[in-house]
Each structure stands twice: as C-alpha cells, then as structure tokens.
Design an enzyme around this catalytic site. Structure first.
Site, PDB file in Angstrom:
ATOM      1  N   ASP A  41       0.846  -1.180   0.000  1.00  4.57           N
ATOM      2  CA  ASP A  41       0.000   0.000   0.000  1.00  4.57           C
ATOM      3  C   ASP A  41       0.889   1.239   0.000  1.00  4.57           C
ATOM      4  O   ASP A  41       2.016   1.217   0.498  1.00  4.57           O
ATOM      5  CB  ASP A  41      -0.913  -0.017   1.214  1.00  4.57           C
ATOM      6  CG  ASP A  41      -2.166   0.808   0.996  1.00  4.57           C
ATOM      7  OD1 ASP A  41      -2.079   1.864   0.356  1.00  4.57           O
ATOM      8  OD2 ASP A  41      -3.222   0.378   1.455  1.00  4.57           O
TER       9      ASP A  41
ATOM     10  N   ALA B  86      -3.118  -5.127  -7.032  1.00  5.43           N
ATOM     11  CA  ALA B  86      -3.358  -3.686  -7.107  1.00  5.43           C
ATOM     12  C   ALA B  86      -4.177  -3.363  -8.350  1.00  5.43           C
ATOM     13  O   ALA B  86      -4.066  -4.039  -9.365  1.00  5.43           O
ATOM     14  CB  ALA B  86      -2.027  -2.936  -7.166  1.00  5.43           C
ATOM     15  N   PRO B  87      -4.963  -2.313  -8.281  1.00  4.64           N
ATOM     16  CA  PRO B  87      -5.685  -1.872  -9.481  1.00  4.64           C
ATOM     17  C   PRO B  87      -4.725  -1.159 -10.427  1.00  4.64           C
ATOM     18  O   PRO B  87      -3.658  -0.695 -10.009  1.00  4.64           O
ATOM     19  CB  PRO B  87      -6.722  -0.899  -8.926  1.00  4.64           C
ATOM     20  CG  PRO B  87      -6.057  -0.333  -7.715  1.00  4.64           C
ATOM     21  CD  PRO B  87      -5.253  -1.461  -7.123  1.00  4.64           C
TER      22      PRO B  87
ATOM     23  N   ASN C 278      -0.770   6.427 -13.059  1.00  4.94           N
ATOM     24  CA  ASN C 278       0.421   5.888 -12.383  1.00  4.94           C
ATOM     25  C   ASN C 278       1.312   5.092 -13.328  1.00  4.94           C
ATOM     26  O   ASN C 278       2.457   4.808 -13.003  1.00  4.94           O
ATOM     27  CB  ASN C 278       0.020   5.003 -11.208  1.00  4.94           C
ATOM     28  CG  ASN C 278      -0.626   5.795 -10.106  1.00  4.94           C
ATOM     29  OD1 ASN C 278      -0.528   7.012 -10.038  1.00  4.94           O
ATOM     30  ND2 ASN C 278      -1.315   5.101  -9.213  1.00  4.94           N
TER      31      ASN C 278
ATOM     32  N   ALA D 256      -3.014  -9.321 -10.734  1.00 12.21           N
ATOM     33  CA  ALA D 256      -3.776  -8.077 -10.578  1.00 12.21           C
ATOM     34  C   ALA D 256      -4.295  -7.594 -11.928  1.00 12.21           C
ATOM     35  O   ALA D 256      -5.432  -7.857 -12.297  1.00 12.21           O
ATOM     36  CB  ALA D 256      -2.912  -7.014  -9.904  1.00 12.21           C
ATOM     37  N   ARG D 257      -3.455  -6.912 -12.678  1.00 11.31           N
ATOM     38  CA  ARG D 257      -3.824  -6.346 -13.975  1.00 11.31           C
ATOM     39  C   ARG D 257      -2.627  -6.418 -14.915  1.00 11.31           C
ATOM     40  O   ARG D 257      -1.499  -6.115 -14.528  1.00 11.31           O
ATOM     41  CB  ARG D 257      -4.265  -4.883 -13.847  1.00 11.31           C
ATOM     42  CG  ARG D 257      -5.533  -4.678 -13.050  1.00 11.31           C
ATOM     43  CD  ARG D 257      -6.742  -5.176 -13.847  1.00 11.31           C
ATOM     44  NE  ARG D 257      -7.971  -5.059 -13.097  1.00 11.31           N
ATOM     45  CZ  ARG D 257      -8.610  -6.083 -12.543  1.00 11.31           C
ATOM     46  NH1 ARG D 257      -8.119  -7.293 -12.621  1.00 11.31           N
ATOM     47  NH2 ARG D 257      -9.748  -5.894 -11.914  1.00 11.31           N
TER      48      ARG D 257
ATOM     49  N   ASP E 208      -1.399 -14.360 -14.613  1.00 12.63           N
ATOM     50  CA  ASP E 208      -2.721 -14.708 -15.142  1.00 12.63           C
ATOM     51  C   ASP E 208      -3.405 -13.483 -15.725  1.00 12.63           C
ATOM     52  O   ASP E 208      -4.613 -13.477 -15.911  1.00 12.63           O
ATOM     53  CB  ASP E 208      -3.583 -15.426 -14.107  1.00 12.63           C
ATOM     54  CG  ASP E 208      -4.234 -14.535 -13.067  1.00 12.63           C
ATOM     55  OD1 ASP E 208      -3.843 -13.352 -12.958  1.00 12.63           O
ATOM     56  OD2 ASP E 208      -5.136 -15.007 -12.358  1.00 12.63           O
TER      57      ASP E 208
ATOM     58  N   GLU F 293      -5.504  -9.166 -23.023  1.00 13.07           N
ATOM     59  CA  GLU F 293      -5.549 -10.604 -22.799  1.00 13.07           C
ATOM     60  C   GLU F 293      -6.689 -11.305 -23.522  1.00 13.07           C
ATOM     61  O   GLU F 293      -6.617 -12.508 -23.770  1.00 13.07           O
ATOM     62  CB  GLU F 293      -5.598 -10.908 -21.306  1.00 13.07           C
ATOM     63  CG  GLU F 293      -6.788 -10.345 -20.593  1.00 13.07           C
ATOM     64  CD  GLU F 293      -6.641 -10.381 -19.077  1.00 13.07           C
ATOM     65  OE1 GLU F 293      -7.676 -10.582 -18.432  1.00 13.07           O
ATOM     66  OE2 GLU F 293      -5.537 -10.212 -18.555  1.00 13.07           O
TER      67      GLU F 293
ATOM     68  N   HIS G  42      -7.037 -15.410 -16.106  1.00 10.93           N
ATOM     69  CA  HIS G  42      -7.504 -14.868 -14.823  1.00 10.93           C
ATOM     70  C   HIS G  42      -8.870 -15.475 -14.529  1.00 10.93           C
ATOM     71  O   HIS G  42      -9.827 -15.225 -15.244  1.00 10.93           O
ATOM     72  CB  HIS G  42      -7.587 -13.341 -14.944  1.00 10.93           C
ATOM     73  CG  HIS G  42      -7.856 -12.646 -13.666  1.00 10.93           C
ATOM     74  ND1 HIS G  42      -6.918 -12.522 -12.673  1.00 10.93           N
ATOM     75  CD2 HIS G  42      -8.961 -12.022 -13.204  1.00 10.93           C
ATOM     76  CE1 HIS G  42      -7.421 -11.846 -11.664  1.00 10.93           C
ATOM     77  NE2 HIS G  42      -8.672 -11.534 -11.962  1.00 10.93           N
TER      78      HIS G  42
END
Length: 155
Positions: free
Chosen positions: A1, A31-32, A37, A59-60, A84, A89, A122
């Site tokens: 975090d 994390a998103p 970012n 996550a992504r 994943d 994707e 995923h």
C-alpha cells in the site's frame, strides 16, 4: 500500500517497497491499474528484486512491462513468473489457439519460457461462489430499482 496501515502490527511487519523487493523470495501483486500511475512492474522495479525471486501478477496486465519480465527471466535475475493477466488478454485467453502462431512476440516468448513462466487465464470471478454472488447482487439491484427506484449499489 502507498501508506502504512494502523492496527496491523500484530499480524505483519510493514516495510518500504525497496526493502520488500530486496528481501522477498516471491513478490505477488494485488493492485488496481491506475492509468495516471503507469506501469508498476518495470525494469527498475525488477532490478530491485532479490536475485532468484519469483514474480506473480494476478492483478492487472497493464501493471507490467512484459519485455522487462522476459529480460529478467532470460538473464537469470528472476527465477520465474506466474502471470494470469496480460494487456489485451482477450486476444489470448479463453480461445483455442492450438496449431496457430501467437501474433504478439512478447506473449509468444512468455509461452516459450515455460516452465519458468506459468501463464494462465484470470479465473478469480469464475468460481461458483463468485458467479452466485454476481447473480444474487444483480437480482437484488434490479428488485430494489423496480420497488423503490434506488439500490445500494447505485454509482
């Protein structure tokens, strides 16, 4: 975090990211993706990881620089990766690609790096419980809208 959490010291030790990367045998991201970012798993991020560590991203796909991951595995800096998620994707997951060439050279390289790279779709939202919860929530949302014009999940 990004910020230390209070009230968790009895169950975990919070450290700065650089220390976590340098000491951990396995780094798993949860994390998103926030476009402003940019990518988080970059060449610099990976270079701070403990040599021989394993990277897991569930996550992504947008969080990772696939070329940096490939380079780190090929050089031996990373022992392996479990992914994943990929950018775009939908081109690769949930399709029968047997006998076909993979058009994306980076994804092809990831596949070819097996068993150092495990690449899977995923599946987090495909459990019986997750599907049941989605259906139940949708039903309750519709019922609330029909009865009151509002629902607790209204954005």
């Amino acid at each position: 975090d990004a910020f230390p959490k209070e009230g968790v010291d009895h169950i975990c030790t919070q450290v700065e990211l650089d220390e976590l990367l340098a000491k951990s045998d396995v780094i798993s991201t949860h994390a998103p993706y926030i476009p402003a970012n940019g990518k988080v798993i970059t060449k610099e991020f990976i270079s701070k990881m403990k040599p021989g560590a394993i990277l897991v991203n569930t996550a992504r796909g947008e969080l990772q620089d696939v070329d940096a991951i490939i380079e780190a595995i090929e050089s031996g800096h990373l022992a392996g990766a479990g992914l994943d998620v990929l950018e775009n994707e939908s081109q690769f997951f949930f399709k029968d690609l047997r006998g076909q060439d993979i058009s994306d050279s980076a994804v092809k390289k990831l596949v070819d790096l097996y068993p150092k790279v495990l690449l899977t779709p995923h599946m987090g939202s495909y459990t019986d419980e997750a599907v049941e919860n989605m259906v139940e929530t949708s039903f309750n949302n519709l019922k609330d809208y029909l009865e009151t014009g509002e629902c607790s999940n209204d954005f």
